[in-house]
Design a protein around this motif. Structure first.
Motif, PDB file in Angstrom:
ATOM      1  N   PRO A 233      19.924  -1.371  -5.312  1.00 49.08           N
ATOM      2  CA  PRO A 233      21.009  -0.396  -5.411  1.00 49.08           C
ATOM      3  C   PRO A 233      22.000  -0.769  -6.523  1.00 49.08           C
ATOM      4  O   PRO A 233      22.199  -1.949  -6.811  1.00 49.08           O
ATOM      5  CB  PRO A 233      21.699  -0.483  -4.044  1.00 49.08           C
ATOM      6  CG  PRO A 233      20.674  -1.061  -3.129  1.00 49.08           C
ATOM      7  CD  PRO A 233      19.830  -1.953  -3.956  1.00 49.08           C
ATOM      8  N   GLY A 236      21.908   0.817 -11.785  1.00 48.70           N
ATOM      9  CA  GLY A 236      22.050   1.840 -12.827  1.00 48.70           C
ATOM     10  C   GLY A 236      20.789   2.663 -13.041  1.00 48.70           C
ATOM     11  O   GLY A 236      20.584   3.208 -14.130  1.00 48.70           O
ATOM     12  N   VAL A 252      25.591   9.893  -9.499  1.00 50.52           N
ATOM     13  CA  VAL A 252      25.943   8.498  -9.779  1.00 50.52           C
ATOM     14  C   VAL A 252      27.284   8.207  -9.123  1.00 50.52           C
ATOM     15  O   VAL A 252      28.188   9.044  -9.170  1.00 50.52           O
ATOM     16  CB  VAL A 252      26.075   8.294 -11.317  1.00 50.52           C
ATOM     17  CG1 VAL A 252      26.667   6.925 -11.637  1.00 50.52           C
ATOM     18  CG2 VAL A 252      24.736   8.468 -12.010  1.00 50.52           C
ATOM     19  N   THR A 259      21.790   7.272  -4.336  1.00 50.94           N
ATOM     20  CA  THR A 259      20.579   8.095  -4.428  1.00 50.94           C
ATOM     21  C   THR A 259      19.828   8.031  -3.097  1.00 50.94           C
ATOM     22  O   THR A 259      19.479   6.942  -2.636  1.00 50.94           O
ATOM     23  CB  THR A 259      19.672   7.575  -5.571  1.00 50.94           C
ATOM     24  OG1 THR A 259      20.457   7.507  -6.762  1.00 50.94           O
ATOM     25  CG2 THR A 259      18.474   8.475  -5.777  1.00 50.94           C
ATOM     26  N   LYS A 342      23.113  -2.484 -18.194  1.00 50.15           N
ATOM     27  CA  LYS A 342      24.549  -2.804 -18.285  1.00 50.15           C
ATOM     28  C   LYS A 342      24.806  -3.855 -19.364  1.00 50.15           C
ATOM     29  O   LYS A 342      25.638  -4.759 -19.198  1.00 50.15           O
ATOM     30  CB  LYS A 342      25.112  -3.224 -16.927  1.00 50.15           C
ATOM     31  CG  LYS A 342      24.832  -2.203 -15.822  1.00 50.15           C
ATOM     32  CD  LYS A 342      25.672  -2.390 -14.590  1.00 50.15           C
ATOM     33  CE  LYS A 342      25.264  -1.417 -13.490  1.00 50.15           C
ATOM     34  NZ  LYS A 342      25.996  -1.516 -12.248  1.00 50.15           N
ATOM     35  N   SER A 371      21.833  -0.311 -22.210  1.00 55.09           N
ATOM     36  CA  SER A 371      23.044   0.097 -21.505  1.00 55.09           C
ATOM     37  C   SER A 371      22.914   1.587 -21.237  1.00 55.09           C
ATOM     38  O   SER A 371      22.931   2.388 -22.181  1.00 55.09           O
ATOM     39  CB  SER A 371      24.289  -0.178 -22.358  1.00 55.09           C
ATOM     40  OG  SER A 371      25.381   0.513 -21.785  1.00 55.09           O
TER      41      SER A 371
HETATM   42  N1  LIG Z   1      29.161  -0.549 -17.512  1.00 59.21           N
HETATM   43  C1  LIG Z   1      28.052   0.034 -17.120  1.00 59.21           C
HETATM   44  N2  LIG Z   1      27.996   0.635 -15.926  1.00 59.21           N
HETATM   45  C2  LIG Z   1      26.841   1.228 -15.548  1.00 59.21           C
HETATM   46  C3  LIG Z   1      25.711   1.247 -16.380  1.00 59.21           C
HETATM   47  N3  LIG Z   1      24.736   1.896 -15.731  1.00 59.21           N
HETATM   48  C4  LIG Z   1      25.235   2.283 -14.555  1.00 59.21           C
HETATM   49  N4  LIG Z   1      26.505   1.884 -14.442  1.00 59.21           N
HETATM   50  C5  LIG Z   1      27.402   2.093 -13.282  1.00 59.21           C
HETATM   51  O1  LIG Z   1      26.829   1.441 -12.166  1.00 59.21           O
HETATM   52  C6  LIG Z   1      27.104   2.182 -10.986  1.00 59.21           C
HETATM   53  C7  LIG Z   1      25.818   2.490 -10.270  1.00 59.21           C
HETATM   54  O2  LIG Z   1      25.067   3.323 -11.105  1.00 59.21           O
HETATM   55  P1  LIG Z   1      23.893   4.225 -10.554  1.00 59.21           P
HETATM   56  O3  LIG Z   1      23.246   4.859 -11.723  1.00 59.21           O
HETATM   57  O4  LIG Z   1      24.363   5.101  -9.464  1.00 59.21           O
HETATM   58  O5  LIG Z   1      22.964   3.090  -9.953  1.00 59.21           O
HETATM   59  P2  LIG Z   1      21.647   3.242  -9.054  1.00 59.21           P
HETATM   60  O6  LIG Z   1      20.791   2.072  -9.354  1.00 59.21           O
HETATM   61  O7  LIG Z   1      21.035   4.575  -9.244  1.00 59.21           O
HETATM   62  O8  LIG Z   1      22.284   3.131  -7.622  1.00 59.21           O
HETATM   63  P3  LIG Z   1      21.687   3.528  -6.163  1.00 59.21           P
HETATM   64  O9  LIG Z   1      21.896   4.969  -5.983  1.00 59.21           O
HETATM   65  O10 LIG Z   1      22.504   2.700  -5.265  1.00 59.21           O
HETATM   66  O11 LIG Z   1      20.255   3.115  -6.121  1.00 59.21           O
HETATM   67  C8  LIG Z   1      27.872   3.433 -11.409  1.00 59.21           C
HETATM   68  O12 LIG Z   1      29.243   3.205 -11.264  1.00 59.21           O
HETATM   69  C9  LIG Z   1      27.529   3.556 -12.881  1.00 59.21           C
HETATM   70  O13 LIG Z   1      28.535   4.197 -13.625  1.00 59.21           O
HETATM   71  C10 LIG Z   1      25.805   0.610 -17.668  1.00 59.21           C
HETATM   72  O14 LIG Z   1      24.875   0.565 -18.480  1.00 59.21           O
HETATM   73  N5  LIG Z   1      26.985   0.009 -17.975  1.00 59.21           N
END
Ligand SMILES: Nc1nc2c(ncn2[C@@H]2O[C@H](COP(=O)(O)OP(=O)(O)OP(=O)(O)O)[C@@H](O)[C@H]2O)c(=O)[nH]1
Length: 517
Positions: A233, A236, A252, A259, A342, A371
């Motif tokens: 989780p 990103g 997001v 998700t 990230k 990123s």
């Molecule tokens: N600084 C930064 N933040 C990021 C990046 N990618 C995602 N985030 C942040 O990380 C958090 C989680 O991002 P999601 O895309 O929802 O992550 P996920 O893996 O789909 O999460 P789940 O739904 O929990 O599985 C959010 O606040 C995003 O804005 C990145 O490349 N850089």
């Protein structure tokens, strides 16, 4: 030049025949022919003059000379009929030799009047014709045709160098072909003008549309496949898919487990269609039925895929959860792309170090540092993904972004706001369902219910004086307008469905089907 294609191969797999010369005089191309349906060859988009190479549709005019063999007589490109030089030469040589032979027969008949002499002369003329033709074809045809696959390896298409076959099958229908060919180009021309597609058969000559392109630009006509974006989780995954697609399809939030579904996002390129599956974050299964559902859903995404993205973030280290995830992915036997996300937060430049223990255990096909927030490193990732896709038909129409129903997109957009604005565990006790949706010329009208598991939670979502739910509704509506590009009316009601997250039947009703095991 004659190319001998094999329709048998066209039906079952792609073939690429190197051609010695292209219509523009270049010599580094591949003539790709691919069968799409029983009667129609896949047509690439017309896109001439693209950067440092070009891609264009051509219509190949060919003659079936055996059940599985077809002789390419010439081609037709953008209204310009081409009879290949070598093809023309062979035709001219044949004609000249036949005319000379006929003259010889006439002369002998006139001079001697002897029946035997006529027969001998006639046989000699035929032998001369065949000999001349054999010499021309064997000298010119065979070295110029080397069937190759996309890796440049020789393809087992043997008939092209079977000069005997060319002789036996070609000499006789030559004259017929010559006139049919001239005729066919006219027919192709007028048919293309009228119907924008070639006739499949004209005067015994068949027309096949193919895509001609330089090898350096395109290796194949179309690639397609599925990619699972797998990871813990909040690493990103959804953000990455949105960045790849260039639109915010997946919701997001900074909260974990935002998700809840496998969200299909389709990237359509001219020569490829990649279907990404954004998955719920994988985590150790607890007693919670919702957690169990999320993990099961994430695992389902790994079925029938071509590539798996194993996404970690720049602060990751291989803990017990990763120990569980790594064998799940490696045993798939599919290419694994380790994606370290990230990058923008990696001020200490540790990302290579972070990746190292994962590389050791995961043996990824490739590692990418990206990123999703800034888009850095995403293009090479997409390019490598397309390269890893197998050749195949697109799975969806090229205008399709997702297979998700509008009801789910609307409900998820509301849920995103709940996740962004509610504290602690409350978002995990809410389920959002679109009860009704109507689409008209005026736009979309959606009725949405937000279900909470306890009476006390209802007030927390509505907020003081209904302020919170009004904000949730307003922001969700604006996001929907932005995403759908049309007017949206949204009605959001908060309802109590006691302990919905402990009842399998209710969860299923909310679209969260979990196994009974
Ligand atoms: N600084 C930064 N933040 C990021 C990046 N990618 C995602 N985030 C942040 O990380 C958090 C989680 O991002 P999601 O895309 O929802 O992550 P996920 O893996 O789909 O999460 P789940 O739904 O929990 O599985 C959010 O606040 C995003 O804005 C990145 O490349 N850089």
């Amino acid at each position: 030049m004659f190319l001998v294609l094999e329709p048998h191969d066209l039906v079952h797999r792609d073939i690429c025949l190197r051609v010695a010369e292209f219509l523009d005089g270049s010599d580094d191309g591949v003539l790709c022919v691919r069968r799409q349906r029983a009667e129609c060859i896949r047509v690439g988009e017309l896109d001439a003059g693209d950067g440092n190479g070009y891609r264009t549709d051509i219509v190949v005019v060919h003659q079936f000379i055996g059940q599985n063999t077809s002789l390419v007589l010439g081609w037709h490109e953008q209204g310009l009929a081409k009879i290949d030089d070598l093809g023309l030469l062979a035709l001219v040589v044949t004609l000249i030799v036949l005319v000379l032979a006929m003259c010889g027969v006439t002369f002998i008949v006139a001079a001697a009047g002897v029946a035997l002499g006529v027969l001998e002369a006639f046989l000699a003329a035929i032998a001369t014709t065949a000999g001349a033709l054999f010499a021309v074809l064997s000298h010119l045809v065979s070295p110029r045709m080397e069937p190759r696959d996309t890796n440049g390896d020789a393809v087992d298409v043997t008939l092209h160098d079977d000069v005997r076959l060319v002789l036996v099958k070609v000499v006789v229908p030559f004259l017929e072909d010559f006139f049919a060919l001239l005729n066919a180009f006219d027919i192709v021309d007028s048919h293309l003008d009228q119907h924008e597609k070639p006739p499949m058969k004209s005067y015994g000559v068949h027309c096949t549309r193919v895509c001609l392109r330089r090898k350096s630009l395109y290796t194949f006509i179309m690639k397609s496949g599925f990619v699972s974006i797998f990871g813990k989780p909040s690493v990103g995954k959804s953000s990455l898919m949105n960045t790849i697609l260039g639109t915010k399809l997946s919701i997001v939030s900074p909260k974990q487990q935002t998700t809840w579904y496998n969200i299909l996002g389709i990237l359509n390129k001219k020569d490829a269609q990649v279907c990404f599956v954004d998955t719920p974050g994988y985590h150790k299964v607890s007693k919670s039925k919702l957690n169990k559902y999320l993990v099961e859903t994430a695992l389902q995404s790994l079925e029938d895929i071509e590539v798996v993205y194993f996404v970690i973030d720049q602060s990751a280290y291989p803990d017990a959860e990763y120990e569980e995830m790594i064998p799940i992915v490696t045993k798939l036997g599919k290419p694994i792309f380790l994606v370290v996300n990230k990058l923008d937060l990696d001020t200490a430049k540790r990302h290579d170090m972070v990746a190292a223990p994962f590389v050791e255990k995961l043996h990824p096909t490739a590692v990418f540092h990206v990123s999703a927030a800034t888009g850095a490193g995403v293009s090479p990732l997409v390019k490598a993904t397309i390269d890893a896709m197998p050749v195949g038909e697109p799975y969806f129409d090229d205008k399709t972004l997702t297979s998700h129903p509008i009801e789910l997109i609307v409900a998820d957009t509301v849920r995103e706001q709940l996740f962004s604005r509610l504290q602690d565990e409350l978002p995990y006790s809410t389920a959002v369902v679109t009860d009704d949706i109507t689409e008209s010329a005026k736009g979309i009208r959606a009725m949405v219910s937000v279900y909470v598991a306890k009476d006390s939670q209802k007030g927390m979502i509505i907020g003081k004086g209904g302020e919170l739910i009004a904000t949730i509704k307003d922001v969700a509506r604006k996001n929907l307008v932005h995403f759908l590009g049309e007017r949206v009316e949204l009605d959001v009601r908060v309802k109590v469905e006691k302990n919905w997250n402990r009842k399998l039947v209710t969860m299923k009703h909310f679209g969260l089907a979990v196994s009974k095991k």
